[in-house]
Design an enzyme around this catalytic site. Structure first.
Site, short mmCIF file in Angstrom:
data_model
loop_
_atom_site.label_atom_id
_atom_site.label_comp_id
_atom_site.label_asym_id
_atom_site.label_seq_id
_atom_site.Cartn_x
_atom_site.Cartn_y
_atom_site.Cartn_z
N ALA A 91 0.80 -1.22 0.00
CA ALA A 91 0.00 0.00 0.00
C ALA A 91 0.83 1.27 0.00
O ALA A 91 0.31 2.36 0.14
CB ALA A 91 -0.94 -0.01 1.21
N LEU A 93 3.08 2.14 2.24
CA LEU A 93 3.44 2.65 3.58
C LEU A 93 4.66 1.92 4.16
O LEU A 93 4.95 2.03 5.35
CB LEU A 93 2.24 2.54 4.54
CG LEU A 93 0.99 3.32 4.12
CD1 LEU A 93 -0.11 3.16 5.17
CD2 LEU A 93 1.29 4.80 3.91
N ASP A 139 12.76 3.16 2.75
CA ASP A 139 11.74 2.53 3.60
C ASP A 139 12.34 1.98 4.89
O ASP A 139 11.85 2.27 5.99
CB ASP A 139 11.04 1.38 2.85
CG ASP A 139 10.05 1.87 1.82
OD1 ASP A 139 10.14 3.04 1.42
OD2 ASP A 139 9.18 1.08 1.40
#
Ligand code: PMV
Length: 298
Positions: A91, A93, A139
């Site tokens: 998604a 995130l 990330d």
């Protein structure tokens, strides 16, 4: 308890894979993990009811990633790690990175290994490589360190300071996407039409550098405009979907200072920047199911 937070890229995704700067924030929603000495190695994932064994040759990326994580602890006893995931997967995130950071953090805690959050984030890059092939490292770094920061591949993270919190609203399109496929699609465009795509990356980087100044000055109106422009460039690289576009428009109509897709695109999440917390709550209510507010300071 080990912890890896989710992240939202404010500006600069995709260009960051090719060496350009990006700005991201860590959010409180993420993954918690606990490790214990056991009879055999096992990774349990809640709420997906998964129990996986490490296997470097497996077709399941989580089994390969778990094997890569365990390989960095020579001489360890067999370990069972339980991770509780509070982020949507695929998604945008940073769910896979957050699992990796939480798992390593939990094992460190059990084995009494002390290292900085930055070193923990760097160690989780091996985990991310299993999922994305060519990750920029944003990330895993943001998942471990958090805050608001400017990231560029191969350079120490630059934390950004402001006396004004960022009020974000994060909305999920419900469309899952693969980061690897989206990164590959941009790389193919770059190979086919290097001038156009490099110009897009340069345009994104100038937005990122202005956004850094806007964040430090607390000028969220300017930041919102830069976020909108970044969304347009990402659309020109065919990363946006009709649903994500519609959600951004709904958020702007509800008073957002800016809105854009975030992460790999092709689905996943968008976010909106709100002037105040009450406005963020209003935008969340208008966006509806699954949207949530994240307040980020530092
Ligand atoms: O969609 P996510 O959370 O995996 O974010 C990916 C960000 C990219 O810039 C598209 C890839 C990367 O490795 O930086």
């Amino acid at each position: 308890m080990g912890f890896g937070r989710g992240k939202v890229i404010l500006l600069g995704e995709h260009a960051v894979v090719h060496g350009f700067a990006a700005i991201a924030v860590g959010i409180e929603q993420g993954v918690r993990a606990k490790a214990a000495v056991a009879r055999r190695d096992l990774l349990r994932l809640t709420p997906w009811s998964l129990a996986l064994e490490p296997d470097p040759a497996s077709e399941e990326p989580l089994e390969r990633a778990f094997a890569a994580a365990l390989a960095s602890y020579p001489g360890r006893p067999p370990l069972e790690v339980h991770a509780w995931v509070d982020l949507p997967a695929g998604a945008g995130l940073g769910c896979s990175a957050a699992i990796g950071v939480a798992v390593l953090d939990a094992i460190d805690e059990l084995l009494g290994i002390e290292r900085s959050r930055a070193a923990l984030g760097a160690a989780a890059l091996a985990w991310e490589r299993v999922f994305h092939g060519n990750p920029s490292g944003i990330d895993n770094t943001m998942s471990a360190v958090g805050g608001v920061a400017l990231f560029r591949k191969g350079v120490p993270l630059e934390p950004l300071h402001s006396n004004k919190a960022l009020h974000l609203v994060i909305g999920y399109s419900g469309e899952a996407s693969s980061t690897k496929d989206m990164v590959d699609s941009v790389t193919r465009q770059l190979d086919r039409d290097p001038d156009r795509v490099r110009k897009a990356f340069e345009g994104i980087e100038s937005l990122v550098l202005n956004a850094k100044l806007a964040i430090e000055a607390g000028d969220h109106v300017a930041l919102g405009q830069l976020i909108d422009l970044n969304h347009t460039i990402l659309s020109s690289l065919m990363l946006c979907t009709t649903k994500l576009d519609a959600m951004c428009q709904i958020a702007r109509a509800a008073g957002a200072l800016g809105a854009k897709m975030t992460g790999a695109g092709g689905g996943g999440c968008m976010f909106a920047l709100a002037a105040k917390l009450e406005e963020a709550h209003h935008i969340r209510d208008v966006l509806g199911t699954g949207a949530f507010v994240a307040e980020v300071s530092r």
